[in-house]
Design a protein around this motif. Sequence first.
Motif, PDB file in Angstrom:
ATOM      1  N   ASP A 290       4.580  43.258  82.871  1.00 26.88           N
ATOM      2  CA  ASP A 290       4.763  44.604  83.428  1.00 26.88           C
ATOM      3  C   ASP A 290       5.971  45.290  82.806  1.00 26.88           C
ATOM      4  OD1 ASP A 290       2.569  44.268  85.033  1.00 26.88           O
ATOM      5  OD2 ASP A 290       3.718  43.697  86.818  1.00 26.88           O
ATOM      6  N   GLY A 291       7.059  44.537  82.620  1.00 23.35           N
ATOM      7  CA  GLY A 291       8.245  45.114  82.012  1.00 23.35           C
ATOM      8  C   GLY A 291       8.033  45.524  80.571  1.00 23.35           C
ATOM      9  N   ASP A 297       9.119  53.278  82.707  1.00 21.12           N
ATOM     10  CA  ASP A 297       8.952  53.738  84.080  1.00 21.12           C
ATOM     11  C   ASP A 297      10.257  53.532  84.846  1.00 21.12           C
ATOM     12  OD1 ASP A 297       6.394  54.260  83.395  1.00 21.12           O
ATOM     13  OD2 ASP A 297       5.455  52.741  84.681  1.00 21.12           O
ATOM     14  N   MET A 298      10.689  54.545  85.587  1.00 15.85           N
ATOM     15  CA  MET A 298      11.975  54.464  86.288  1.00 15.85           C
ATOM     16  C   MET A 298      12.004  53.302  87.273  1.00 15.85           C
ATOM     17  SD  MET A 298      13.752  56.723  84.854  1.00 15.85           S
ATOM     18  CE  MET A 298      15.174  56.655  85.931  1.00 15.85           C
ATOM     19  N   ASP A 299      10.892  53.081  87.966  1.00 18.16           N
ATOM     20  CA  ASP A 299      10.858  51.975  88.918  1.00 18.16           C
ATOM     21  C   ASP A 299      11.043  50.641  88.215  1.00 18.16           C
ATOM     22  OD1 ASP A 299      10.434  53.772  90.938  1.00 18.16           O
ATOM     23  OD2 ASP A 299       8.242  53.517  90.959  1.00 18.16           O
ATOM     24  N   HIS A 305      15.156  42.104  87.357  1.00 17.24           N
ATOM     25  CA  HIS A 305      14.459  41.498  86.220  1.00 17.24           C
ATOM     26  C   HIS A 305      13.475  42.488  85.593  1.00 17.24           C
ATOM     27  CE1 HIS A 305      16.257  37.812  87.586  1.00 17.24           C
ATOM     28  NE2 HIS A 305      15.551  37.802  88.707  1.00 17.24           N
ATOM     29  N   GLY A 306      13.848  43.780  85.620  1.00 14.74           N
ATOM     30  CA  GLY A 306      12.990  44.807  85.066  1.00 14.74           C
ATOM     31  C   GLY A 306      13.232  44.994  83.576  1.00 14.74           C
ATOM     32  N   LEU A 410       9.750  40.636  75.918  1.00 12.48           N
ATOM     33  CA  LEU A 410      11.022  39.974  75.691  1.00 12.48           C
ATOM     34  C   LEU A 410      10.981  38.590  76.323  1.00 12.48           C
ATOM     35  CD1 LEU A 410      13.850  40.626  74.477  1.00 12.48           C
ATOM     36  CD2 LEU A 410      14.570  41.196  76.796  1.00 12.48           C
ATOM     37  N   THR A 411      11.365  37.571  75.570  1.00 14.90           N
ATOM     38  CA  THR A 411      11.178  36.192  76.033  1.00 14.90           C
ATOM     39  C   THR A 411      12.479  35.467  76.341  1.00 14.90           C
ATOM     40  OG1 THR A 411      11.211  35.347  73.774  1.00 14.90           O
ATOM     41  CG2 THR A 411       9.069  35.985  74.676  1.00 14.90           C
TER      42      THR A 411
END
Length: 473
Positions: A290-291, A297-299, A305-306, A410-411
Amino acid sequence: MTNTIDSAETDQPVKKPLRITKILLMVMAVAIGSGAYMLSGLGMDQTLDTQYWVQLGVMFALAMAFHIVLRLRAPFADQYILPLALTLNGLGLAMIHRLDLVPPGTNLANNQLLWTALSVIISMAIVWFIIDYRHMRRFTYVWLLASAILLILPFLPFIGVEIYGARIWVNLGIGSFQPGEVAKLTLAIFFASYLSANRDLILLAGRKLGPLTFPRIQDLGPLVVAWLVAMGVLVFQRDLGSAVLFFGLFMSMIYLATSRLSWIILGLVAVGAGGIIAVNLFPHVQARIDGWLNAFDMDMIYAEHGSHQVVQGLFGLASGGLFGSGLGEGRPDLVFAANSDMIIASFGEELGLVGLAAILLIFFMLVTRIMRIGLSSRDAFGKLLAAGLGCAMAIQMFVVVGGVLRVIPLTGLTTPFMAAGGSSLLANWMIIGLVLLISHTANRPMVAGPMVNASGVGSGAAVPGQPVEAGER
């Protein structure tokens, strides 16, 4: 007809040239790293204090000591590997030092210098004490057991530590260590040993399906082991980067060993199945996806952990432009983990596209030299081990840079030789030691010895694979 050879020519020991090129390359490597270290301090309005001269002295001493070790124990080793690794290590030290100078300040550069010294010394010890790397292939399942122990260590009570949601660390009392970094090396040795011993069986047996030949069920053991290791790391340690690296390492080595597209197809099917399972069952994997997909997205940016880290890194890269702001002139410290996970973004901001491209070119040259060593090796184990380690480094760089640029999620993998962290530095310098040993064995000349010709008379010709003496070509 008898074979003849000039006995005077074969009986003469090989002369050792001075290898001025190698010394100049190492001096240049130390100069690049120390120059960047100096410029990063001057850019932050710092004077050239004792810390700078200590860094310069330690790196130069390590470079010369390694040169002497290679001269005495592995004089035929590739002369470009060590300078390339020293250059990357020195640049990483410079950026970590630059980030240390941002208030309130840290002391990570000194710790990284200590880890550099320890890692290079261990790499020298590998070159000095391992007489013949081919003896390692005798302990195939010992390496697998060692890999399992290293991956299990973070789950043990009292020593296992969870940091940033991933349980991949152990507490040594004097600091934390990531045993999975060393497991990358032991798994590569296991795969190279197993595949070199069983290549013919895997290659010859199987069922044909059109133009492809698929392996038998009983020959799928290594693929199943690699998949289980990757899924175990992903599920229990919550480390997506290491899971991708381990499975990618095996797939590259099995393809190098067999040259069969069927293994890649099976591997992709396994990756697809594992990815679907992980995304649907494990929230931390879903959060990573999702990230990545909704980074702006602002949320998502302000969520725990965004995507704030990767977005800030992209802004830093954009502000760097073509030539960068200059060492010490940017604000890479605004990015979380700027000296470890996101050190590529830090360099991109202050050195620009040109500087970052130069760093990636150094990595490309290093991987290319390692792959060339694999091609020139005279034994299957050496070929697979060197080529597999080169592929692992290439995969790791793709995952790191791809994550920073938002090409892939990103991992959390670290940039080899450059990112802050002793475990990654130690593992990569151990790889350098092994690769130098393989290149020495591959490049050393033939020995003068008796060879029976067609008429049964010894000709004094060279025997392949044996050294004349420890000298230079």
